[in-house]
Design an enzyme around this catalytic site. Sequence first.
Site, PDB file in Angstrom:
ATOM      1  N   HIS A  19       0.836  -1.207   0.000  1.00  0.00           N
ATOM      2  CA  HIS A  19       0.000   0.000   0.000  1.00  0.00           C
ATOM      3  C   HIS A  19       0.876   1.265   0.000  1.00  0.00           C
ATOM      4  CE1 HIS A  19      -3.025  -2.683   2.314  1.00  0.00           C
ATOM      5  NE2 HIS A  19      -3.569  -2.472   1.136  1.00  0.00           N
ATOM      6  N   LYS A  43     -17.778  -6.468   7.116  1.00  0.00           N
ATOM      7  CA  LYS A  43     -16.526  -7.148   6.800  1.00  0.00           C
ATOM      8  C   LYS A  43     -15.737  -7.304   8.094  1.00  0.00           C
ATOM      9  CE  LYS A  43     -12.919  -6.869   3.270  1.00  0.00           C
ATOM     10  NZ  LYS A  43     -12.377  -6.074   2.187  1.00  0.00           N
ATOM     11  N   ARG A  92      -2.303  -6.093  -8.196  1.00  0.00           N
ATOM     12  CA  ARG A  92      -1.176  -7.008  -7.971  1.00  0.00           C
ATOM     13  C   ARG A  92      -1.069  -8.031  -9.082  1.00  0.00           C
ATOM     14  NH1 ARG A  92      -3.304  -7.763  -2.082  1.00  0.00           N
ATOM     15  NH2 ARG A  92      -5.083  -7.270  -3.377  1.00  0.00           N
ATOM     16  N   SER A 130      -2.924  -7.840   2.795  1.00  0.00           N
ATOM     17  CA  SER A 130      -3.209  -7.777   4.233  1.00  0.00           C
ATOM     18  C   SER A 130      -3.582  -9.170   4.743  1.00  0.00           C
ATOM     19  CB  SER A 130      -4.347  -6.797   4.506  1.00  0.00           C
ATOM     20  OG  SER A 130      -4.000  -5.514   4.060  1.00  0.00           O
TER      21      SER A 130
HETATM   22  P1  ADP Z   1     -10.003  -3.594  -0.133  1.00  0.00           P
HETATM   23  O1  ADP Z   1     -10.561  -4.211   1.094  1.00  0.00           O
HETATM   24  O2  ADP Z   1     -10.773  -2.436  -0.659  1.00  0.00           O
HETATM   25  O3  ADP Z   1      -9.590  -4.564  -1.220  1.00  0.00           O
HETATM   26  P2  ADP Z   1      -7.230  -3.349   0.686  1.00  0.00           P
HETATM   27  O4  ADP Z   1      -6.851  -2.615   1.911  1.00  0.00           O
HETATM   28  O5  ADP Z   1      -7.051  -4.812   0.713  1.00  0.00           O
HETATM   29  O6  ADP Z   1      -8.698  -2.877   0.384  1.00  0.00           O
HETATM   30  O7  ADP Z   1      -6.435  -2.756  -0.561  1.00  0.00           O
HETATM   31  C1  ADP Z   1      -6.585  -1.433  -0.986  1.00  0.00           C
HETATM   32  C2  ADP Z   1      -6.025  -1.291  -2.385  1.00  0.00           C
HETATM   33  O8  ADP Z   1      -4.637  -1.556  -2.383  1.00  0.00           O
HETATM   34  C3  ADP Z   1      -6.621  -2.270  -3.402  1.00  0.00           C
HETATM   35  O9  ADP Z   1      -6.704  -1.601  -4.649  1.00  0.00           O
HETATM   36  C4  ADP Z   1      -5.586  -3.364  -3.469  1.00  0.00           C
HETATM   37  O10 ADP Z   1      -5.622  -4.044  -4.709  1.00  0.00           O
HETATM   38  C5  ADP Z   1      -4.320  -2.571  -3.298  1.00  0.00           C
HETATM   39  N1  ADP Z   1      -3.211  -3.366  -2.769  1.00  0.00           N
HETATM   40  C6  ADP Z   1      -3.219  -4.182  -1.705  1.00  0.00           C
HETATM   41  N2  ADP Z   1      -1.993  -4.757  -1.537  1.00  0.00           N
HETATM   42  C7  ADP Z   1      -1.204  -4.279  -2.536  1.00  0.00           C
HETATM   43  C8  ADP Z   1       0.153  -4.503  -2.946  1.00  0.00           C
HETATM   44  N3  ADP Z   1       0.931  -5.367  -2.305  1.00  0.00           N
HETATM   45  N4  ADP Z   1       0.612  -3.832  -4.028  1.00  0.00           N
HETATM   46  C9  ADP Z   1      -0.207  -2.991  -4.704  1.00  0.00           C
HETATM   47  N5  ADP Z   1      -1.489  -2.752  -4.395  1.00  0.00           N
HETATM   48  C10 ADP Z   1      -1.992  -3.382  -3.330  1.00  0.00           C
END
Ligand code: ADP
Length: 168
Positions: A19, A43, A92, A130
């Site tokens: 992130h 969630k 990703r 995450s």
């Molecule tokens: P959500 O619950 O909305 O999917 P996340 O917190 O899991 O939210 O992720 C927020 C954003 O960051 C999403 O667009 C996700 O694809 C992106 N993201 C999560 N991990 C990574 C990573 N390792 N590299 C790039 N983008 C990421």
Amino acid sequence: MEEKVAVYPGSFDPITYGHLDIIKRALKIFDKVIVAVAHNYDKKSLFTHTERVEMIQDALKGHPNVTVESFEGLLMEYMKGTNARVVLRGLRATSDFEYEYHMASMNRSLNQEIDTLFMVTGKDYFFVSSRTIKEVASLGGSVEGLVPKNVAQKLREKFAQQKRGQKS
Ligand code: ADP
């Protein structure tokens, strides 16, 4: 000139270096990035909303052009209260694509003024989510180098707390 602002929405349960990589790269394109932490009651998250916000604020100290906000409900409704016209999302793998494509299309049908911008993940973080971070940390594995130090510490505390809870 109009300020260029992007909103980066997500659950951030917890924030990872994946992130942070997206946020730091976005700061080279936008004047300001708003990290919008979703308050999703349905969630189930490991960390409370307040804990998630605090971890992000801590990890982004020294970046005055980033603000951390909360939102609940429709992202497109929340966007109306900001001066941002861009939603930032990270991609990703191809597995992210279908969901993100549908979401971006739905959001565009709700509000044509807003565009979703995708940034592909940095090569060091394509396997970081995450969810996997929580899985590894819950089993006592090291997440060093994948999440900020404050987050690694919080994960240790959270799982130690859960273990104590299970014993009593
Ligand atoms: P959500 O619950 O909305 O999917 P996340 O917190 O899991 O939210 O992720 C927020 C954003 O960051 C999403 O667009 C996700 O694809 C992106 N993201 C999560 N991990 C990574 C990573 N390792 N590299 C790039 N983008 C990421």
